[in-house]
Structure formats: structure tokens, C-alpha cells
Design an enzyme around this catalytic site. Structure first.
Site, PDB file in Angstrom:
ATOM      1  N   CYS A  98       0.857  -1.173   0.000  1.00 35.94           N
ATOM      2  CA  CYS A  98       0.000   0.000   0.000  1.00 35.94           C
ATOM      3  C   CYS A  98       0.899   1.230   0.000  1.00 35.94           C
ATOM      4  O   CYS A  98       2.104   1.126   0.134  1.00 35.94           O
ATOM      5  CB  CYS A  98      -0.864   0.006   1.259  1.00 35.94           C
ATOM      6  N   CYS A 101       3.371   1.609   2.821  1.00 34.76           N
ATOM      7  CA  CYS A 101       4.644   0.874   2.715  1.00 34.76           C
ATOM      8  C   CYS A 101       5.682   1.734   1.998  1.00 34.76           C
ATOM      9  O   CYS A 101       6.850   1.767   2.382  1.00 34.76           O
ATOM     10  CB  CYS A 101       4.468  -0.420   1.933  1.00 34.76           C
ATOM     11  N   ASP A 505       3.385 -28.394 -26.633  1.00 35.78           N
ATOM     12  CA  ASP A 505       3.997 -29.200 -25.594  1.00 35.78           C
ATOM     13  C   ASP A 505       2.866 -30.060 -25.018  1.00 35.78           C
ATOM     14  O   ASP A 505       1.711 -29.706 -25.139  1.00 35.78           O
ATOM     15  CB  ASP A 505       4.575 -28.251 -24.542  1.00 35.78           C
ATOM     16  N   ASP A 693       4.661 -24.445 -21.370  1.00 32.40           N
ATOM     17  CA  ASP A 693       4.445 -23.842 -20.060  1.00 32.40           C
ATOM     18  C   ASP A 693       5.631 -23.962 -19.122  1.00 32.40           C
ATOM     19  O   ASP A 693       5.727 -23.249 -18.162  1.00 32.40           O
ATOM     20  CB  ASP A 693       3.228 -24.477 -19.390  1.00 32.40           C
ATOM     21  N   ASP A 697      10.529 -25.786 -21.846  1.00 34.84           N
ATOM     22  CA  ASP A 697      10.067 -25.296 -23.145  1.00 34.84           C
ATOM     23  C   ASP A 697      10.676 -23.955 -23.530  1.00 34.84           C
ATOM     24  O   ASP A 697      10.487 -23.506 -24.654  1.00 34.84           O
ATOM     25  CB  ASP A 697       8.537 -25.120 -23.134  1.00 34.84           C
TER      26      ASP A 697
END
Lengths: 800, 71
Positions: A98, A101, A505, A693, A697
Site C-alpha cells: 500500500c 509501505c 507441448d 508452459d 520449453d
């Protein structure tokens, strides 16, 4: 049970009995307590007021020694000396939730002696910190950030991202000037055009011309500087590009208009000068807006590699810098840790997840004498291994090096508009020159001939052409984004429309990638909570699959504490509860406990036994994603060849390929082989999309024309991919194809519209029929047509 | 006379517009629009403490600058 109380620092709620109690404050851990006291001592406690009820991460993590940050190598790479002579570093601050911070970090750093400036960007959590190096060291600054419960790591601000931001800012400035001046010129032009029809004295006309001239000057020389620069580079490379046309057209018009103003007769064209520059500049800006850089991608990859490993030295475990580990050192890998070096196990055993490298979804059990490979992750193994290679030569750093070269060698298909603009510009310039010659030679005076030639350039000036591609791609990009498809660069839309080969894949792309319970066989009633607690304590994928399945059914996640509990590597889990012996695992575990059972299935099986009697069997398999078969069929009916690559064995590969209807598939592929295969396809003249993914790959993703990453895949794959499918579904893969093809069609239509407009107006201009009003109106109309046509993408989609 | 009025009005309005434009350019260059969230949140944290902090920071910078000699 008393009610939960929020920790005074992080605001997470816990039972008060487990919390540290101190006066009116409660803390969940020592870390929070420490930060709370630090903030009070430093007078920064108004942070809590500012933060309100935001929950923070408790600062419990242990970090590596911050003295690393003071090493000369680090300083050389990341620390710059700014113009006042202070040291400066760019950091990314982790844990910012926020604006409070941001406030806390800035104030805490400001309170340190020697810190000159701390400026944190809330939107991207990046900070620029300047300090006097003889008073504080960077390590002190990092320590302070960590002490207040955040973490920081450096990034190289001279990378392309920063460069791109600077370029973007430069465009903002130039566009602000161009738009401001053009808007003012337009309202002056209204008076000019009204006067053209209703009569206007030459005096007033001159005054208006001078005002326009003053406004047009910064547009041409400040905003239009980009075109002069582009034209200059073009000429140096002996090519005529769009910039050449814009630059010559606008400067000639500008000079001619100055002459008209001074001579006090005829019509000045300052409005055209600023309009052309503004329109084309906006088109260019839209292109700049959507560019990603390769260098930043690599930065993210290396960030994922920790800089230290634990080694055994003099029979003690010590932390050692990754680069200092020598061949023969004994490296310790604990459960859940990543293996960073290659080696041979000398103590312990356990399962490793090698899917990063091989794509094999099942964990691999390794014991004494087996080799471990860097880049894999330990699932339940706690082993010591002897390093057989140093880090520079490890599999992991080889992979990074390969990736680096693959990213730099990424093929680029030349885009249609760029190709076209080259011809277009040279044709128009020669037309204008010929017009001038023709008029001048056919006994007109110089002034008339020059004016006609200029009107050719003005009318042909590629406002519509410049907007044709960027506007269409922008609409395509936003359409994709609203469907969870992120194209990282506008050009990818056009490239993807020209694709003829799709490489998929298997694990995580066609299939979900995690074993799911497929069928449940219950032989006698039992308490599901016990089974849940049993499987939850293991992070083996099979156990996770069962835990998820039970949770889905009962929605009850209470755990039970076992009296004894033991994980047996590569077999399962053994536990006792109230004198009952509970076993959960594979057939091997059952056999070891002399339980014999006759059950045959293709799928992975999980047996659950209480007191040597099997009470349930779960069948698990990696499920196909929804609609996989239909989508593959639809794509191939569009003429796209589909190929499947997998690191898995032949049997699994064949099963999946058959189920999905893919004829071409390759199995047991290493990451390197996958990318070689794509390079081979390139050599055959194919244009390839690779969908994947995992880390295994990324090489293939980066060397394909378009790499598509699944949003749930590894961070690195998402970073390397050109397109990201946020919801992981194959449906959005199909949508991505559709969007790119629709966009490409529209780009082509837009280009035809603007060329058709030119074909119509250029002959008119060459024969001297174009009055300024017609030139201005037709220019706007063609641009509006192009923009309006692009908006049709949305309409078309909504209809479907 | 008419001409003079038109010229003056044009001049004055363009000048005022240009002043606004330069203020805007200065703000862009200065990085005021780089972080939209902080820009909006700044109003929340505006107060005496912040001003004091800013002044302290500036004083610190000046002092250090005087004594600081990078090699």
C-alpha cells in the site's frame, strides 16, 4: 476457544495463545515484534495509522548475507555515480502492499545518514536510491529495508526497459507540443477557410499566417525531429522510408508557406504541416507503446537462480557462493530446494522433479550413486552430492547461455506496412518531381508549378497509412487482453496471422499437467479426514491430487495429528493413529507390507490401507484440457499443421496424441532437441508457433516465431513467451489465432483504404485541382475511415 | 486598428497557452506523472512532518555535497 487477535505489526490474525504478548500489543512472531520496536524507536510509528488494516507479510524470512552487495563486482554492475558524484542504485522492493509501505521505506531510508535520496515508485515497486558511499554502504541500506520487513534486490536500470521508458517519455513531450500547436492552428484555420469563401483582407490573412507559422515551427522542428532523424538514417542506409516522405513533404510545405506569408499572396499550408506531423507521430507512438525487450527477460531468468548453496566443509554445513563451488565439493540439498549444480549422490535418497528439464511429469527416485542434474527440484529428497561440474559448466548455466543466444536470434517477419511504405514513399516523391517538371515545362511559372507539386506531396502524405497498422493492432491487443490473451508486442499479431505450423507441448499445455483423481474405488467406509491429513503432509503430485479431490468433496480441511509419521521415498507414507497402522502409497508399499491386491489399470494408482487391509483405491491420470480435440481439429482445418513435442515416454505421448487427434508427435525430447526441431522447421520455410508452459520449453519458445506461454506455467516461460494465455485454456489459443487473423485482415483493409484514397486524390492534385480545403478535409476523412474500420474488430467479435 | 486587436488577441492567447504547455512539459520531464498511484496518494500523506522531512533531506544533501569529494 478465545477469539483471534491481529498481530500489531502485520495485522494477520492468530489465536492469542500462540502469540507473543507484550503490554497491549500482540505479535505473531519475533520478526514482527522486531520491526514494531524499530519503527517506534525511529519515530515512524505513524506508519500503522497510515496503513490502516492492510495485512503485511511477517518478516520471518532469512536472507543471505548482505555484504555481497558491497563486492566490487556488484558495484561495477549495478551502482552508478550520478551527476552530483553520489552513488546510485536501482532496486526492486519486495513486499510493498500500500502507499503506507512506500512512505515507510522512503522515510526509514531518509533517516539514515548519508542517504541523499530514496524514491520509490508505487506502481512498479522500483526504487532509485542515492547515497554518499563514504558514509554508508549499500549493504547498510539493504539491511535497513530488510529490518523493516521488506526485501530488495537490484536491477540494472540501464537495461532496455528503462531505455524504453525514456523513449516513451520523449514521445509524450513531442506529442504534447504537436497536439497543442495543431489544436491552436486548427481554430486559426477555421478563420482562414471561412475567409477563403466569404472574403478576407490580405492584412488579416497575413496576421493569421504569421500566427500559424509561429505555432507550426516547434511542431516541425521539435516534434518532427524524429522524422528528420529517421530520414537521415534512411539516407545513410540508402533507403527511402516513410520518414523521408514526411520530412521532405512537411519541410517543403513549411518553406513554401513562409514564402507565401512574406509575399502576401496565395494560400499558406501551415495547418497541413502540423497535421501531418501530429498524425504520423501518434501512429509512431502507438507502435513504440507496445514493445518488449529481450534483455529484461534474461534478467528475470538469472534472478531466479539463488547465489548461494550449502556445502559441507570440515564436517560442517556452510553457505558458499555458487561461483566458488569447485568440482568435488559436497553440496547439500534439502527437501523442496532447487539443485543448482550437477553431481553424484553420496548420501541420502529421494524423489526429484525433473519436469523443468525433461517435461516428465512423474517424480524420479534417486539414491546413492545416481546423478542429479542442475535445474531440477528436490521433492522429498534430503541428500548430499558431490559436484561433478562447476557452475559455469553446469546444465543450468548452459541452458541460460543457450536461451540468451536464442532470444537474440529470434526471427522477425518483415511487416506489411513497413515493406509497403518504402515503395510508397519513393513513388510519391518521384510523382511530385515529375508533376513539377511537367507544369514548369508546359509554360507555367515557377510558383504555380511548385505549389502543384507540393499539393501532391501533401495530399499523399501518409496520415492514413501511418495509422493503418497501429490503430488496428491496438484494437486487436485490447480485445485479446479482455479475453486473457496478452500479446506482448503489436507486431506479434501480424506475425501470428501468417503462421502455418503449431507446435504443442504435452504436459501443462494439452493436458492439465497434474494428476487428478479419475476414479475412486471404496471397499469399506473410512474417515476421509485421516486420509486427507495423510496426503496433505506430502508434496508428491499424486498426494496433492488426492488432497485436492477430497477437499473438493468435503470442503473440510481440519487436520489430524498422527502418533507416528514416516515418508518412504518412492513408495508412499506410513503412519499410526490410535494403534492403527495407516498406509498410503503405491503397489510397492503394499507389497512391502505383504498386502496383495489384484487391480489392473492404465492409470497411476494410489492405495490406502488401514491395518493391512486396503479400504480404497484411487485412479489418477493427467487429464486432457477441455475441448482439446475439437480445437486441434478446427485449427488443422484452417491449414495449420499441428505437432506435439514432449519429454515424456512413447507410451504416454502416443496415448495423448491419439486422444487429441495429432498425427505428428515426438517423444523423449530434451529442451535442446525441442528448439533444434523448431529451427529445423524454420529451415524448411515454416512459420512456427510454439505453445508451452515449463522451463523445459523456454528454449523452444524463444526460438519460435511466436512463443505462447501458459499463464500458470513457470515465471520464466511467461517472461520468454511473446503471447501469454492467462486462463491456460486451449480455447484462448484458438481465440488468439482468430484475433490475430481478424486484425491482419483489418490491417490489409486499412492499407487498401488509404491507398485507394491516394489513387483517387493524387491524379487530382497532379492536375492542379486541389484547393487547400479539399486537401485538409480529405486527409481527415481518410484517417477517420481507417480508425473507424479498425473499431469494427470489436463489432465483429460481439456478433459471434 | 482591427488588425491590431486581432494580432494582440492571437498573441496573448497563444502566449498563455504556451505557458501552460511549458508547465506541463516541465511536469512530465520532472517525473511527476511517472507513478500515478503515488501521485494520487500524496494528498493523504501531506502534512507538517512531510515538509520537515523534505527540508531535512535537502539540507543533508547540500551539506554532503559540500564535503563530498568522489575520487
Amino acid at each position: 476457544m478465545s477469539e483471534n487477535i491481529a498481530c500489531s505489526h502485520c495485522h494477520l490474525e492468530f489465536n492469542p495463545s500462540v502469540m507473543i504478548h507484550e503490554g497491549e500489543h500482540y505479535f505473531c512472531c519475533n520478526g514482527c515484534q522486531g520491526v514494531f520496536h524499530l519503527l517506534n524507536e525511529e519515530g515512524l510509528n505513524s506508519f500503522y495509522e497510515k496503513a490502516g488494516n492492510v495485512t503485511l507479510n511477517p518478516p520471518t524470512q532469512q536472507y543471505e548475507d548482505s555484504s555481497n552487495f558491497n563486492s566490487p563486482a556488484f558495484y561495477e554492475r549495478f551502482v552508478k555515480i550520478n551527476k552530483d558524484g553520489f552513488s546510485e542504485v536501482a532496486l526492486i522492493i519486495e513486499g510493498i502492499h500500500c502507499s503506507a509501505c512506500v512512505w515507510l521505506n522512503e522515510k526509514a531510508l531518509h533517516k539514515m545518514d548519508g542517504v541523499i535520496e530514496a524514491n520509490i515508485n508505487f506502481t512498479n515497486n522500483k526504487a532509485v536510491i542515492a547515497w554518499a558511499d563514504d558514509i554508508v554502504k549499500l549493504s547498510n541500506i539493504i539491511d535497513m529495508i530488510r529490518a523493516i520487513g521488506y526485501n530488495a534486490y537490484p536491477y540494472d536500470a540501464s537495461l532496455q526497459e528503462a531505455h524504453a521508458n525514456k523513449e516513451r517519455k520523449e514521445y509524450y513531450l513531442r506529442m504534447a507540443v504537436a497536439i497543442f500547436a495543431s489544436m491552436n492552428i486548427m481554430w486559426i484555420a477555421v478563420a482562414q477557410y471561412a475567409g477563403y469563401f466569404s472574403g478576407i483582407t490580405q492584412d488579416i490573412k497575413t496576421i493569421l499566417n504569421i500566427a500559424e507559422g509561429i505555432l507550426a515551427t516547434p511542431v516541425l522542428f521539435y516534434s518532427g525531429w524524429i522524422f528528420y532523424r529517421g530520414a537521415y538514417y534512411g539516407i545513410r542506409n540508402r533507403t527511402i522510408n516513410m520518414d523521408t516522405l514526411v520530412a521532405t513533404g512537411s519541410s517543403l510545405t513549411y518553406l513554401y508557406s513562409i514564402y507565401i506569408t512574406l509575399a502576401q499572396r496565395g494560400e499558406a499550408y501551415f495547418d497541413s504541416v502540423s497535421m501531418i506531423i501530429t498524425f504520423v507521430l501518434v501512429g509512431k507512438f502507438l507502435e513504440v507503446l507496445s514493445k518488449k525487450s529481450a534483455a529484461d527477460t534474461l534478467d528475470v531468468i538469472t534472478k531466479h537462480i539463488p547465489s548461494e548453496v550449502n556445502i559441507v566443509k570440515d564436517s560442517r554445513i556452510v553457505a558458499c557462493k555458487l561461483n566458488d563451488v569447485c568440482v568435488g565439493d559436497i553440496v547439500v540439498v534439502a527437501t523442496g530446494e532447487r539443485v543448482l549444480l550437477d553431481g553424484e549422490i553420496i548420501k541420502g535418497s529421494g524423489s526429484f522433479d525433473e519436469s523443468n528439464l525433461t517435461g516428465e511429469s512423474d517424480p524420479i527416485y534417486k539414491q546413492l550413486g545416481d546423478s542429479v542434474i542442475s535445474g531440477t527440484t528436490s521433492i522429498d529428497a534430503d541428500v548430499h552430492f558431490r559436484a561433478t561440474k562447476d557452475f559455469q559448466h553446469s546444465t543450468l548455466s548452459n541452458l541460460v547461455a543457450l536461451l540468451e543466444s536464442a532470444i537474440n536470434k529470434k526471427p522477425k517477419i518483415q511487416l506489411m506496412a513497413n515493406k509497403l511504405s518504402e515503395y510508397f514513399s519513393s513513388v510519391i516523391l518521384s510523382f511530385a518531381f515529375l508533376t513539377f517538371l511537367f507544369w514548369y515545362l508546359s509554360a507555367h511559372d515557377f510558383e504555380t508549378s511548385f505549389m502543384v507539386a507540393i499539393s501532391v506531396i501533401i495530399i499523399a502524405c501518409p496520415c492514413a497509412l501511418a495509422l493503418a497498422t497501429p490503430v488496428a493492432t491496438l484494437v486487436g491487443l485490447s480485445l485479446g487482453a479482455s479475453r486473457g490473451i496478452l500479446f506482448k508486442e503489436a507486431a506479434h499479431l501480424e506475425t501470428m496471422a501468417k503462421i502455418d505450423t503449431l507446435v504443442l507441448d504435452k504436459t501443462g499445455t494439452i493436458t492439465i499437467g497434474k494428476p487428478k483423481v479419475y476414479q475412486e474405488h471404496i471397499y469399506s467406509e473410512f474417515d476421509k479426514r485421516i486420509l486427507y491429513s495423510l496426503v496433505k503432509s506430502s508434496n508428491h503430485p499424486v498426494a496433492c491430487g488426492i488432497a485436492e479431490y477430497i477437499l473438493q468433496e468435503s470442503k473440510d480441511d481440519d487436520s489430524i495429528l498422527f502418533d507416528t509419521f514416516k515418508q518412504i521415498p518412492a513408495c508412499g507414507i506410513e503412519a499410526t493413529l490410535k494403534e492403527k497402522k495407516i498406509l498410503g502409497g503405491n503397489l510397492k508399499l503394499m507389497k512391502q507390507n505383504s498386502i496383495y491386491i489384484d487391480f489392473v489399470s492404465d492409470n497411476t494408482l494410489f492405495y490406502y490401507a488401514i491395518d493391512e487391509k486396503v479400504v480404497a483405491i484411487y485412479e489418477l491420470s493427467d487429464k486432457m484440457k477441455e475441448g482439446a480435440k475439437e480445437i486441434v481439429a478446427r485449427l488443422s482445418s484452417k491449414g495449420i499443421t499441428t505437432i506435439m513435442l514432449t519429454g515424456d515416454n512413447e507410451h504416454t505421448a502416443k496415448k495423448v496424441a491419439l486422444a487429441v487427434g495429432i498425427e505428428n508427435f515426438l517423444y523423449e525430447q530434451t529442451p535442446q532437441e525441442k528448439s533444434d526441431f523448431i529451427t529445423k522447421l524454420h529451415e524448411e520455410g515454416k512459420r512456427v508457433v510454439m505453445v508451452g508452459d515449463g522451463v523445459n520449453d523456454i528454449l523452444a519458445l524463444s526460438c519460435a516465431d511466436i512463443g505462447i506461454a501458459m499463464g500458470n506455467g513457470s515465471d520464466v516461460a511467461v517472461e520468454v513467451g511473446d503471447v501469454v494465455l492467462l486462463n491456460d485454456s486451449l480455447k484462448s489459443l484458438e481465440d488468439a489465432f482468430k484475433i490475430s487473423q481478424t486484425t491482419y485482415t483489418l490491417i490489409k483493409q486499412n492499407i487498401y483504404i488509404s491507398l485507394f484514397y491516394n489513387a483517387l486524390t493524387i491524379p487530382l492534385a497532379m492536375s492542379g485541382f486541389v484547393i487547400p480545403l479539399v486537401a485538409a478535409i480529405s486527409m481527415s476523412v481518410s484517417s477517420l475511415l481507417v480508425v473507424g474500420n479498425s473499431m469494427r474488430i470489436r463489432l465483429q467479435w460481439n456478433k459471434k | 486598428m482591427d488588425n491590431w486587436v486581432i494580432a494582440m488577441m492571437l498573441g496573448a492567447s497563444i502566449f498563455l497557452g504556451a505557458v501552460a504547455l511549458f508547465a506541463f512539459l516541465w511536469a512530465i520531464k520532472n517525473g511527476q506523472f511517472d507513478d500515478e498511484e503515488k501521485f494520487l496518494n500524496a494528498a493523504k500523506f501531506d502534512g507538517q512532518d512531510e515538509l520537515n522531512d523534505a527540508i531535512n533531506q535537502e539540507r543533508k544533501k547540500k551539506e554532503l555535497k559540500r564535503n563530498y569529494k568522489p575520487e
